[in-house]
Write a protein that holds these residues in place. Sequence first.
Motif, PDB file in Angstrom:
ATOM      1  N   GLU A 114      22.903  16.478  -3.520  1.00  0.00           N
ATOM      2  CA  GLU A 114      23.825  16.669  -2.399  1.00  0.00           C
ATOM      3  C   GLU A 114      23.424  15.831  -1.189  1.00  0.00           C
ATOM      4  N   GLU A 115      22.140  15.450  -1.109  1.00  0.00           N
ATOM      5  CA  GLU A 115      21.694  14.705   0.057  1.00  0.00           C
ATOM      6  C   GLU A 115      22.278  13.290   0.059  1.00  0.00           C
ATOM      7  N   ASP A 116      22.369  12.709   1.238  1.00  0.00           N
ATOM      8  CA  ASP A 116      22.846  11.338   1.363  1.00  0.00           C
ATOM      9  C   ASP A 116      21.699  10.336   1.433  1.00  0.00           C
ATOM     10  N   SER A 117      20.462  10.796   1.165  1.00  0.00           N
ATOM     11  CA  SER A 117      19.308   9.909   1.208  1.00  0.00           C
ATOM     12  C   SER A 117      18.343  10.283   0.088  1.00  0.00           C
ATOM     13  N   VAL A 118      17.370   9.418  -0.136  1.00  0.00           N
ATOM     14  CA  VAL A 118      16.362   9.598  -1.182  1.00  0.00           C
ATOM     15  C   VAL A 118      14.992   9.569  -0.522  1.00  0.00           C
ATOM     16  N   GLN A 119      14.182  10.589  -0.788  1.00  0.00           N
ATOM     17  CA  GLN A 119      12.810  10.608  -0.297  1.00  0.00           C
ATOM     18  C   GLN A 119      11.874  10.087  -1.391  1.00  0.00           C
ATOM     19  N   LEU A 120      11.058   9.118  -1.034  1.00  0.00           N
ATOM     20  CA  LEU A 120      10.155   8.485  -1.991  1.00  0.00           C
ATOM     21  C   LEU A 120       8.748   8.456  -1.426  1.00  0.00           C
ATOM     22  N   GLU A 121       7.803   8.600  -2.317  1.00  0.00           N
ATOM     23  CA  GLU A 121       6.391   8.458  -1.974  1.00  0.00           C
ATOM     24  C   GLU A 121       5.764   7.455  -2.935  1.00  0.00           C
ATOM     25  N   LEU A 122       5.120   6.431  -2.392  1.00  0.00           N
ATOM     26  CA  LEU A 122       4.474   5.397  -3.193  1.00  0.00           C
ATOM     27  C   LEU A 122       2.974   5.436  -2.955  1.00  0.00           C
ATOM     28  N   ARG A 123       2.231   5.329  -4.023  1.00  0.00           N
ATOM     29  CA  ARG A 123       0.779   5.198  -3.964  1.00  0.00           C
ATOM     30  C   ARG A 123       0.354   4.033  -4.850  1.00  0.00           C
ATOM     31  N   LEU A 124      -0.118   2.994  -4.236  1.00  0.00           N
ATOM     32  CA  LEU A 124      -0.579   1.819  -4.960  1.00  0.00           C
ATOM     33  C   LEU A 124      -1.348   0.933  -4.001  1.00  0.00           C
ATOM     34  N   GLU A 125      -2.105   0.025  -4.550  1.00  0.00           N
ATOM     35  CA  GLU A 125      -2.855  -0.948  -3.761  1.00  0.00           C
ATOM     36  C   GLU A 125      -2.263  -2.327  -4.011  1.00  0.00           C
ATOM     37  N   GLY A 126      -1.491  -2.809  -3.080  1.00  0.00           N
ATOM     38  CA  GLY A 126      -0.869  -4.109  -3.231  1.00  0.00           C
ATOM     39  C   GLY A 126       0.528  -4.127  -2.643  1.00  0.00           C
ATOM     40  N   GLY A 179       0.797  -1.207   0.000  1.00  0.00           N
ATOM     41  CA  GLY A 179       0.000   0.000   0.000  1.00  0.00           C
ATOM     42  C   GLY A 179       0.838   1.269   0.000  1.00  0.00           C
ATOM     43  N   ASP A 180       0.183   2.419   0.285  1.00  0.00           N
ATOM     44  CA  ASP A 180       0.845   3.718   0.269  1.00  0.00           C
ATOM     45  C   ASP A 180       1.939   3.785   1.332  1.00  0.00           C
ATOM     46  N   ALA A 181       3.006   4.511   1.002  1.00  0.00           N
ATOM     47  CA  ALA A 181       4.115   4.652   1.944  1.00  0.00           C
ATOM     48  C   ALA A 181       4.945   5.866   1.566  1.00  0.00           C
ATOM     49  N   VAL A 182       5.594   6.452   2.558  1.00  0.00           N
ATOM     50  CA  VAL A 182       6.583   7.507   2.376  1.00  0.00           C
ATOM     51  C   VAL A 182       7.861   7.044   3.063  1.00  0.00           C
ATOM     52  N   LEU A 183       8.962   7.010   2.312  1.00  0.00           N
ATOM     53  CA  LEU A 183      10.206   6.462   2.842  1.00  0.00           C
ATOM     54  C   LEU A 183      11.356   7.429   2.611  1.00  0.00           C
ATOM     55  N   ARG A 184      12.356   7.306   3.447  1.00  0.00           N
ATOM     56  CA  ARG A 184      13.638   7.977   3.251  1.00  0.00           C
ATOM     57  C   ARG A 184      14.709   6.899   3.323  1.00  0.00           C
TER      58      ARG A 184
END
Length: 365
Positions: free
Chosen positions: A240-252, A182-187
Amino acid sequence: MPYDPDPTPSPRPDDDAHGPHSPHPSHRPQNPHPTRKEPHPVSWPRALTHGLTSAFVLVLVLTLFMSLLGEVPFALLFFAGLVLPPALTAHHYARRPLPPPLPRGTRTAPEVLDYARAIQALDYQPGPGSTEDDLADYQLALDVYDKSRTAESEDLDDVLAEGWSALTRLQAPNAEWNHGEGDAVLRLPRPEPGTMAVLALTSPALGLVRVRTRGGRGPWARLYEAGGPVCARLPLPAREEDSVQLELRLEGAWRLAVLGAHVIRRLTPDAPRLSGYGGDVLALETPKSQRLSFRHTGHGPYQLRRLTPTLRPAEVLAEGMGEARLTLPSPTGYLQIQSRTGWTLRIAPTEPHEAPPTPPLPPAP
């Protein structure tokens, strides 16, 4: 288009929240094509009812017209009444033969051959150090090949989607794969801070899949948006950042990993042919005089986009829908292929130059 500014708000206010990491089994998408059914055999009550009805109608007709017919026509009609109704009933309710199944080992579809080549080119070998996920993906990749050789044409894309997702994960067995649903926000950390990277994402979700990224506190930018299932490698430009911000929207369920630029495959004169499934990022090391031949084997959309040396999007080289064969100039640097099915990219063979015409001989003295 990738990296387009996207004003849609994030589903979660906390940008630094981590998504779920608990393992979740992948679900194979249901087959949208109904199975073919055989006609039902006729039952005895139904056959007797049909025969009695036919006989009643025949007797009624003969009774009404008996005085108008002679003995010979009456006998012929009576005989026809005994023969025709059973014959018509048998013909109407007879079983229709189904087409014979395809013999095993006879499928030579181009997408199946490309999948077989990808398995042969896989560097992964199962061993004592393999994780349970790696062993499961390796077994799935082999099972999919067996299924694809006898699969119906309308089911082939769904069958190969599972195998290509497994191969995508096996091409980076030492990566830290994140599991979720499902939906998630990750770094997630970059393999090397401040450098470009590649996001590998696989999911059997059937609905709309949307992935966005951003740098710092800037606006979210669209990285991927298409219908599932998903099997893609997406470019993450150097920041320049040492991380990646991601946002996922899906069902499954989904699995993803941030990989270093070393996983990018290279098209060179020594390796003039690359095949894949879904989205990918490639490095082109070919002379400018060479041309590329691109083949798309699926029924969905495709796009070829040039990337800058830092993996930022540049101009679109080609796009379309459905099966296609294209020849285009060879760009230098990086190339992003966006697709939901199979494709092949190779260096087009150089056409032999025609020999100059032989000049006429001088006249003899």
